[in-house]
Design a protein around this motif. Structure first.
Motif, PDB file in Angstrom:
ATOM      1  N   MET A  63      -9.314  47.772   1.761  1.00 35.77           N
ATOM      2  CA  MET A  63      -8.650  48.557   2.812  1.00 35.77           C
ATOM      3  C   MET A  63      -8.332  47.656   4.007  1.00 35.77           C
ATOM      4  SD  MET A  63      -9.987  51.953   4.856  1.00 35.77           S
ATOM      5  CE  MET A  63      -9.951  52.956   3.371  1.00 35.77           C
ATOM      6  N   THR A  64      -7.139  47.819   4.535  1.00 39.92           N
ATOM      7  CA  THR A  64      -6.711  47.011   5.681  1.00 39.92           C
ATOM      8  C   THR A  64      -7.434  47.444   6.947  1.00 39.92           C
ATOM      9  OG1 THR A  64      -4.510  46.779   4.700  1.00 39.92           O
ATOM     10  CG2 THR A  64      -4.723  46.263   7.039  1.00 39.92           C
ATOM     11  N   GLN A  65      -8.068  46.485   7.621  1.00 42.54           N
ATOM     12  CA  GLN A  65      -8.706  46.780   8.895  1.00 42.54           C
ATOM     13  C   GLN A  65      -7.644  46.993   9.978  1.00 42.54           C
ATOM     14  OE1 GLN A  65     -12.334  44.368   9.895  1.00 42.54           O
ATOM     15  NE2 GLN A  65     -11.655  43.138   8.146  1.00 42.54           N
ATOM     16  N   THR A  66      -8.014  47.683  11.044  1.00 43.20           N
ATOM     17  CA  THR A  66      -7.084  48.044  12.111  1.00 43.20           C
ATOM     18  C   THR A  66      -6.717  46.834  12.960  1.00 43.20           C
ATOM     19  OG1 THR A  66      -7.995  50.282  12.180  1.00 43.20           O
ATOM     20  CG2 THR A  66      -6.746  49.544  14.102  1.00 43.20           C
ATOM     21  N   LEU A  67      -5.413  46.574  13.079  1.00 41.13           N
ATOM     22  CA  LEU A  67      -4.922  45.495  13.925  1.00 41.13           C
ATOM     23  C   LEU A  67      -4.914  45.965  15.383  1.00 41.13           C
ATOM     24  CD1 LEU A  67      -3.542  45.214  10.960  1.00 41.13           C
ATOM     25  CD2 LEU A  67      -2.092  43.548  12.094  1.00 41.13           C
ATOM     26  N   VAL A  68      -4.900  45.003  16.306  1.00 42.61           N
ATOM     27  CA  VAL A  68      -4.934  45.320  17.735  1.00 42.61           C
ATOM     28  C   VAL A  68      -3.703  44.717  18.409  1.00 42.61           C
ATOM     29  CG1 VAL A  68      -6.225  45.151  19.897  1.00 42.61           C
ATOM     30  CG2 VAL A  68      -7.461  45.336  17.708  1.00 42.61           C
ATOM     31  N   LEU A  69      -2.925  45.571  19.061  1.00 44.79           N
ATOM     32  CA  LEU A  69      -1.730  45.150  19.790  1.00 44.79           C
ATOM     33  C   LEU A  69      -1.980  45.277  21.286  1.00 44.79           C
ATOM     34  CD1 LEU A  69       1.322  44.383  19.859  1.00 44.79           C
ATOM     35  CD2 LEU A  69       1.804  46.846  19.764  1.00 44.79           C
ATOM     36  N   TYR A  70      -1.733  44.197  22.021  1.00 48.96           N
ATOM     37  CA  TYR A  70      -1.880  44.204  23.476  1.00 48.96           C
ATOM     38  C   TYR A  70      -0.510  44.459  24.106  1.00 48.96           C
ATOM     39  CZ  TYR A  70      -6.551  42.403  22.682  1.00 48.96           C
ATOM     40  OH  TYR A  70      -7.851  42.263  22.272  1.00 48.96           O
ATOM     41  N   ASP A  71      -0.454  45.502  24.937  1.00 45.59           N
ATOM     42  CA  ASP A  71       0.803  45.967  25.532  1.00 45.59           C
ATOM     43  C   ASP A  71       0.583  46.177  27.025  1.00 45.59           C
ATOM     44  OD1 ASP A  71       3.354  47.020  25.917  1.00 45.59           O
ATOM     45  OD2 ASP A  71       3.210  48.464  24.272  1.00 45.59           O
ATOM     46  N   ILE A  72       1.667  46.464  27.748  1.00 48.82           N
ATOM     47  CA  ILE A  72       1.632  46.525  29.214  1.00 48.82           C
ATOM     48  C   ILE A  72       1.599  47.975  29.698  1.00 48.82           C
ATOM     49  CG2 ILE A  72       2.788  45.842  31.338  1.00 48.82           C
ATOM     50  CD1 ILE A  72       4.194  43.640  29.693  1.00 48.82           C
ATOM     51  N   LEU A  73       0.628  48.262  30.532  1.00 55.37           N
ATOM     52  CA  LEU A  73       0.415  49.592  31.094  1.00 55.37           C
ATOM     53  C   LEU A  73       1.538  49.959  32.071  1.00 55.37           C
ATOM     54  CD1 LEU A  73      -1.824  51.842  31.144  1.00 55.37           C
ATOM     55  CD2 LEU A  73      -2.724  50.693  33.170  1.00 55.37           C
ATOM     56  N   SER A  74       1.854  51.251  32.119  1.00 53.46           N
ATOM     57  CA  SER A  74       2.814  51.748  33.105  1.00 53.46           C
ATOM     58  C   SER A  74       2.339  53.116  33.587  1.00 53.46           C
ATOM     59  CB  SER A  74       4.206  51.887  32.484  1.00 53.46           C
ATOM     60  OG  SER A  74       4.278  53.038  31.648  1.00 53.46           O
ATOM     61  N   ASN A  75       3.092  53.720  34.510  1.00 55.11           N
ATOM     62  CA  ASN A  75       2.767  55.077  34.934  1.00 55.11           C
ATOM     63  C   ASN A  75       3.623  56.117  34.219  1.00 55.11           C
ATOM     64  OD1 ASN A  75       5.270  54.973  36.257  1.00 55.11           O
ATOM     65  ND2 ASN A  75       4.371  54.446  38.238  1.00 55.11           N
ATOM     66  N   LEU A  76       4.296  55.713  33.137  1.00 51.42           N
ATOM     67  CA  LEU A  76       5.106  56.629  32.336  1.00 51.42           C
ATOM     68  C   LEU A  76       4.233  57.353  31.313  1.00 51.42           C
ATOM     69  CD1 LEU A  76       8.133  54.263  31.572  1.00 51.42           C
ATOM     70  CD2 LEU A  76       8.162  56.247  33.105  1.00 51.42           C
ATOM     71  N   PRO A  77       4.606  58.560  30.921  1.00 50.44           N
ATOM     72  CA  PRO A  77       3.885  59.236  29.831  1.00 50.44           C
ATOM     73  C   PRO A  77       3.933  58.384  28.559  1.00 50.44           C
ATOM     74  CG  PRO A  77       5.370  60.760  30.947  1.00 50.44           C
ATOM     75  CD  PRO A  77       5.691  59.387  31.478  1.00 50.44           C
ATOM     76  N   GLY A  78       2.776  58.147  27.956  1.00 48.09           N
ATOM     77  CA  GLY A  78       2.727  57.323  26.758  1.00 48.09           C
ATOM     78  C   GLY A  78       2.666  55.831  27.026  1.00 48.09           C
ATOM     79  N   ASN A  79       2.868  55.429  28.285  1.00 49.63           N
ATOM     80  CA  ASN A  79       2.732  54.037  28.748  1.00 49.63           C
ATOM     81  C   ASN A  79       3.842  53.095  28.297  1.00 49.63           C
ATOM     82  OD1 ASN A  79       0.371  54.028  30.365  1.00 49.63           O
ATOM     83  ND2 ASN A  79      -0.875  54.260  28.528  1.00 49.63           N
ATOM     84  N   ASN A  80       4.242  53.139  27.020  1.00 47.33           N
ATOM     85  CA  ASN A  80       5.101  52.076  26.484  1.00 47.33           C
ATOM     86  C   ASN A  80       6.460  52.035  27.161  1.00 47.33           C
ATOM     87  OD1 ASN A  80       5.516  54.594  24.962  1.00 47.33           O
ATOM     88  ND2 ASN A  80       7.029  53.431  23.843  1.00 47.33           N
ATOM     89  N   TRP A  81       6.924  50.818  27.435  1.00 42.20           N
ATOM     90  CA  TRP A  81       8.213  50.613  28.098  1.00 42.20           C
ATOM     91  C   TRP A  81       8.763  49.217  27.856  1.00 42.20           C
ATOM     92  CZ3 TRP A  81       8.808  46.762  31.867  1.00 42.20           C
ATOM     93  CH2 TRP A  81       7.612  46.139  32.257  1.00 42.20           C
ATOM     94  N   SER A  82       7.881  48.242  27.723  1.00 41.09           N
ATOM     95  CA  SER A  82       8.308  46.845  27.677  1.00 41.09           C
ATOM     96  C   SER A  82       8.885  46.500  26.309  1.00 41.09           C
ATOM     97  CB  SER A  82       7.114  45.944  27.986  1.00 41.09           C
ATOM     98  OG  SER A  82       7.512  44.584  28.045  1.00 41.09           O
TER      99      SER A  82
END
Length: 239
Positions: free
Chosen positions: A1-20
């Motif tokens: 079974m594939t272990q969970t990968l970790v993605l580092y992303d940039i925080l924002s004040n938008l709902p859901g955070n993602n933007w970059s």
């Protein structure tokens, strides 16, 4: 079974955070390939501290100083720690080849596409940078301005009309690229990382621009770009 990968992303004040746009690219790939992953959200102003802490490699700014970019992907299945969205894409394709994003040995072509697409957008980037500061915390907005103004000098709102004209011109050229093949994707009927590249920049614009500005982009080239973003999100199971 594939272990969970970790993605580092940039925080924002938008709902859901993602933007970059750059962290969005591996997010789309991971979802498209059906790989398990979690996201660690990092304040823009804390990227250097956080990336040093996990042992990520820095890039060099134009003035020769170190800069720690995001995205970074950590893969516990192999022990790999990869920096840069394009290198992450290449790594994921080689390590998890099912559901190809570089079909028909197209990685070198799509690398060229990535550079060409950037050259279309970068001349008009100042207005987008200005909007991006509005969705960050005060500390991160100040840091963003300090870092980005090294390569894109302030003020960012002085040539608004000219920047938007350049942006539309860039998308007119991209539209010509897409018109060279039948089908909705850059490679005709074959989905690829090229479409993810375009979609993630569009996602950035949709997330940070004012509503009327996004409507403006959505109207270009017969609605091509809003539709492409929708299509890529569906293809990558993010809609």
């Amino acid at each position: 079974m594939t272990q969970t990968l970790v993605l580092y992303d940039i925080l924002s004040n938008l709902p859901g955070n993602n933007w970059s746009p750059n962290p969005a690219k591996p997010r789309f790939i991971l979802s498209y390939k059906g790989l398990p992953f979690v996201t660690v959200w990092v304040e823009y102003s804390d990227i250097s501290i956080a990336m040093k802490a996990i042992g990520a490699k820095p890039n060099k700014r134009s003035d020769g100083t170190d800069v720690y970019p995001v995205p970074v992907l950590s893969d516990p299945n192999t022990g790999a720690l990869i920096t840069d969205s394009l290198e992450i894409a290449s790594y994921l394709e080689k390590t998890y080849p099912e559901k190809a994003i570089f079909p028909n040995n197209s990685e070198s072509l799509i690398r060229e596409f990535d550079s060409a697409h950037s050259r279309l957008i970068i001349p008009a980037i100042k207005s987008i940078f200005a909007r991006s500061t509005e969705i960050l915390s005060p500390a991160s907005a100040k840091f963003f301005i300090g870092v980005r103004s090294i390569d894109v000098p302030l003020p960012w709102d002085a040539t608004y009309g000219e920047d938007w004209a350049l942006l539309e011109k860039g998308y007119n050229t991209a539209y010509e690229w897409y018109q060279k093949t039948d089908g909705k994707w850059f490679m005709g009927d074959t989905f690829s990382y090229a479409d993810i590249i375009v979609a993630c920049r569009l996602l950035w614009f949709k997330r940070v621009l004012k509503e009327d500005e996004w409507v403006r982009i959505s109207s270009w080239n017969g609605g091509k770009w809003a539709q492409l973003l929708t299509d890529v999100e569906k293809e990558c199971k993010l809609a």
